[in-house]
Design an enzyme around this catalytic site. Structure first.
Site, PDB file in Angstrom:
ATOM      1  N   GLU A 151     -26.049  -5.555  53.258  1.00  9.87           N
ATOM      2  CA  GLU A 151     -24.935  -4.641  53.041  1.00  9.87           C
ATOM      3  C   GLU A 151     -23.691  -5.419  52.588  1.00  9.87           C
ATOM      4  OE1 GLU A 151     -25.519  -1.553  53.137  1.00  9.87           O
ATOM      5  OE2 GLU A 151     -27.184  -1.184  54.500  1.00  9.87           O
ATOM      6  N   ASP A 186     -38.096  -5.251  53.367  1.00 12.79           N
ATOM      7  CA  ASP A 186     -37.478  -4.906  54.646  1.00 12.79           C
ATOM      8  C   ASP A 186     -38.320  -3.901  55.422  1.00 12.79           C
ATOM      9  OD1 ASP A 186     -37.019  -2.773  52.921  1.00 12.79           O
ATOM     10  OD2 ASP A 186     -34.876  -3.108  52.774  1.00 12.79           O
ATOM     11  N   ASN A 224     -23.800   1.534  47.703  1.00 11.44           N
ATOM     12  CA  ASN A 224     -22.753   0.554  47.996  1.00 11.44           C
ATOM     13  C   ASN A 224     -23.120  -0.832  47.447  1.00 11.44           C
ATOM     14  OD1 ASN A 224     -24.820  -0.181  49.674  1.00 11.44           O
ATOM     15  ND2 ASN A 224     -23.652  -0.028  51.584  1.00 11.44           N
ATOM     16  N   HIS A 254     -25.978  -2.412  47.968  1.00 16.05           N
ATOM     17  CA  HIS A 254     -26.863  -3.237  48.797  1.00 16.05           C
ATOM     18  C   HIS A 254     -28.197  -3.496  48.084  1.00 16.05           C
ATOM     19  CE1 HIS A 254     -28.970   0.222  51.274  1.00 16.05           C
ATOM     20  NE2 HIS A 254     -29.493   0.099  50.075  1.00 16.05           N
TER      21      HIS A 254
HETATM   22  P1  PGA Z   1     -33.225   4.715  46.679  1.00 14.33           P
HETATM   23  O1  PGA Z   1     -32.738   3.479  47.534  1.00 14.33           O
HETATM   24  O2  PGA Z   1     -34.241   4.201  45.714  1.00 14.33           O
HETATM   25  O3  PGA Z   1     -33.805   5.646  47.686  1.00 14.33           O
HETATM   26  O4  PGA Z   1     -32.006   5.250  45.985  1.00 14.33           O
HETATM   27  C1  PGA Z   1     -32.376   2.307  46.894  1.00 14.33           C
HETATM   28  C2  PGA Z   1     -31.807   1.350  47.909  1.00 14.33           C
HETATM   29  O5  PGA Z   1     -31.111   1.787  48.840  1.00 14.33           O
HETATM   30  O6  PGA Z   1     -32.059   0.146  47.771  1.00 14.33           O
END
Ligand code: PGA
Length: 246
Positions: A147, A71, A140, A142
């Site tokens: 999401e 992304d 959450n 995702h």
């Molecule tokens: P993080 O993000 O590694 O910064 O916890 C993971 C994500 O949101 O996919």
């Protein structure tokens, strides 16, 4: 644990990063001209540092591979220090012998983000299946910027970011006005095409969502729960993140 899910529970973030890097590096050695999927976020930074070390000390060779990232924020310029392009250069691609013409991320500065998303999806299909896709997981559930509530059959597209994701990422944006509220993300269908998924999870805060993703109902309300349907998921975590797994 289901047979398609292989847990690798390590004692801490450092050993977790080393284990993840070993698994990923072996795939690069086995498929030196393969296509590989990368992720951003705090979690894979240690793994990328290990890969850079392996390149410098053991000549791990990136020269033949093609890379796609999950992304990119929208709108954002590549050279912005907040872009995922910048992140990947800083933590990995800028330090190894990858062919920069084979490094792909969605273009956060494209004029039309929907067209850019479609073009990115087409490029993914042209490159063939990913050998392995690195994934983090959001609080959450995702994966990428898919999401809760997003369709499991979604392809790469332009999406708004949810409140919980904006809050989680706000720490990277000292000036809140700089924070993009949209992104272009690979869809769940595109992610599920990878031959293997390397899911990296660290810290107690992720324990409940990891448990729900691997053992709870398979539902778009927990996007990562779709991984229960993938034929080969390697979950590399520290013991805090794995503390609620049975
Ligand atoms: P993080 O993000 O590694 O910064 O916890 C993971 C994500 O949101 O996919």
């Amino acid at each position: 644990m289901q047979p398609n899910i292989r847990p690798e529970i390590e004692t801490n973030y450092n050993t977790m990063s080393k284990k993840g890097a070993q698994i990923f590096a072996q795939k690069i050695k086995d498929h030196p001209k393969g296509t590989f999927g990368f992720a951003t976020g705090s979690t894979p930074i240690g793994l990328y540092k290990e890969l850079v070390d392996m390149h410098k000390k053991e000549n791990l060779d990136f020269s033949g591979i093609t890379t796609f990232n999950l992304d990119e924020y929208y709108p954002i310029k590549r050279e912005s220090e907040h872009s995922y392009y910048y992140f990947m250069q800083k933590h990995l691609f800028g330090h190894v012998n990858v062919d920069q013409s084979q490094v792909f991320l969605p273009d956060g500065a494209a004029q039309n983000p929907e067209e850019e998303a479609q073009a990115y999806e087409t490029k993914i299909h042209q490159s063939g299946n990913f050998i392995i896709q690195i994934l983090g997981i959001g609080l959450n559930g995702h994966i990428g910027f898919n999401e809760p509530g997003e369709s499991f059959v979604a392809e790469t597209r332009y999406v708004p970011l949810t409140e919980i994701t904006l809050n989680a990422n706000a720490k990277h944006f000292p000036n809140p006005a700089d924070m993009p509220h949209h992104a272009i993300t690979m869809g769940i269908r595109s992610i599920m095409m990878a031959q293997h998924i390397l899911l990296l999870v660290s810290g107690e805060a992720k324990a409940a969502i990891l448990r729900d993703s691997l053992f709870g109902p398979i539902t778009p309300l927990v996007p990562a729960s779709v991984l229960q349907l993938h034929p080969s998921v390697i979950v590399v975590s520290d013991k805090e993140a794995a503390s609620l797994l049975v």
